[in-house]
Design an enzyme around this catalytic site. Structure first.
Site, short mmCIF file in Angstrom:
data_model
loop_
_atom_site.label_atom_id
_atom_site.label_comp_id
_atom_site.label_asym_id
_atom_site.label_seq_id
_atom_site.Cartn_x
_atom_site.Cartn_y
_atom_site.Cartn_z
N TYR A 1 -6.29 -12.09 5.27
CA TYR A 1 -5.50 -13.13 6.19
C TYR A 1 -4.69 -12.13 7.47
O TYR A 1 -4.21 -11.02 7.09
CB TYR A 1 -4.56 -13.76 5.40
CG TYR A 1 -3.38 -13.54 4.83
CD1 TYR A 1 -2.13 -13.55 5.59
CD2 TYR A 1 -3.48 -12.75 3.62
CE1 TYR A 1 -0.83 -12.88 5.08
CE2 TYR A 1 -2.15 -12.18 3.23
CZ TYR A 1 -1.09 -12.16 3.72
OH TYR A 1 0.08 -11.87 3.48
N LYS B 1 -5.05 -6.47 3.48
CA LYS B 1 -4.15 -7.62 3.48
C LYS B 1 -5.05 -8.81 2.97
O LYS B 1 -5.48 -9.90 3.48
CB LYS B 1 -3.92 -8.05 5.03
CG LYS B 1 -2.65 -8.92 5.08
CD LYS B 1 -2.07 -9.18 6.54
CE LYS B 1 -1.05 -10.01 6.46
NZ LYS B 1 0.20 -9.65 5.93
N GLU C 1 7.64 -1.98 -1.28
CA GLU C 1 7.80 -2.99 -0.03
C GLU C 1 8.36 -4.30 -0.41
O GLU C 1 8.56 -4.66 -1.79
CB GLU C 1 6.44 -3.08 0.77
CG GLU C 1 5.42 -3.78 -0.03
CD GLU C 1 4.09 -3.64 0.48
OE1 GLU C 1 4.00 -3.66 1.95
OE2 GLU C 1 3.00 -3.64 -0.09
N LEU D 1 1.17 -2.42 2.18
CA LEU D 1 0.57 -2.80 3.51
C LEU D 1 1.03 -2.09 4.65
O LEU D 1 2.21 -1.92 4.93
CB LEU D 1 0.93 -4.16 3.48
CG LEU D 1 0.04 -4.89 4.84
CD1 LEU D 1 -1.56 -5.05 4.50
CD2 LEU D 1 0.46 -6.25 5.07
#
Length: 286
Positions: free
Chosen positions: A33, A149, A181, A206
């Site tokens: 996505y 992702k 993250e 990511l």
């Protein structure tokens, strides 16, 4: 009023947007996505998001059902049809619906699925940008290919739920004592000697599009940037902390696990970088 979504070639009311229960995104989280911001009815840093989309689908051998040029056309058509001024465009590509539940990729005759929809959101004038937000820390329990992702977001869902229950806006995930993250953002700190620190890109995080732009914008202005891991203790002792993402741009972090960061208010560096990024976003929107 029902918004308009896009599902595999058709624009339909969101309430009527449907995919098969045999879709591999539903059964296996076999999909990718992306989320792009919209300001003044225009897409922000969209080329970076679509480049990441191409990289992610390539990493799992998933073929896009449309060209990138066509995807851009659909994004813009959704913005127009929904009269979206400020918000987000979400897109999801899955391996499509097979005839059964087989773990291996379909052998033939199955086309990947493309779904898109929009949501309204005030990003530039969000109140949290003026007050700052709190984050909590949680163990990072995700898989080893976080650079992809993937739509498999259960670990992030649990992290964000823990944050919500604690009255925080975000959860920073920890591995081997270091921050990887946020649940849906990249993590930054500003050290006491004015060095902007964020973890370097690798399979552990990511590669954030907003993160990439903020780092580049900071370096263009001769600000010192260091890409390396940092600990929670280092973050709490920092001058400032902040997060970046397409949905918040640059947002100051004023508490971590209930401990005050800096003055407990948005600091000058995060505030400046937010202003710089908003100017960049508006100047390059398409």
């Amino acid at each position: 009023m029902d918004s308009i979504a896009y599902v595999n070639g058709s624009f339909v009311p969101l309430s009527e947007a449907k995919v098969s229960v045999l879709d591999r995104g539903f059964l296996f989280a076999d999909g990718i996505y992306e989320v792009a911001a919209v300001l003044d009815g225009k897409l922000i840093d969209n080329a970076s998001h679509l480049a990441r989309l191409e990289r992610s689908v390539g990493e799992i051998a998933l073929k896009l059902p449309e060209t990138v040029a066509r995807i851009i056309e659909i994004q813009k058509e959704l913005i127009t049809r929904n009269k979206l001024v400020s918000g987000l465009v979400y897109l999801q590509v899955t391996r499509g619906a097979d005839t059964g539940r087989d773990f291996a990729f379909p052998k033939s005759g199955v086309k990947s699925s493309l779904v898109m929809f929009v949501s309204e959101k005030e990003i530039v004038d969000a109140p949290s940008a003026k007050t700052g937000v709190g984050v909590i820390t949680v163990p990072d329990i995700r898989w080893e290919r976080r650079d992809i992702k993937s739509v498999a977001l259960l670990a992030q869902v649990l992290a964000k739920q823990a944050a919500a229950e604690a009255g925080a806006a975000e959860a920073w995930m920890l591995e081997d004592g270091f921050v990887t993250e946020g649940g849906s953002s990249s993590a930054f700190i500003l050290t006491q000697d004015d060095v902007i620190v964020t973890r370097q890109n690798s399979n552990a995080i990511l590669p954030g599009c907003t993160r990439k732009a903020v780092v580049a914008l900071a370096e263009e202005r001769q600000l010192r940037v260091e890409e390396r891991p940092f600990t929670v203790a280092e973050a709490v002792a920092a001058k400032e902390a902040f997060i970046t993402s397409a949905s918040v741009f640059v947002q100051p972090v004023v508490t971590i696990d209930g401990k005050t960061v800096g003055t407990g208010k948005p600091g000058p560096m995060a505030t400046r970088l937010r202003e710089i990024y908003v100017d960049f976003a508006k100047a390059t929107a398409s």
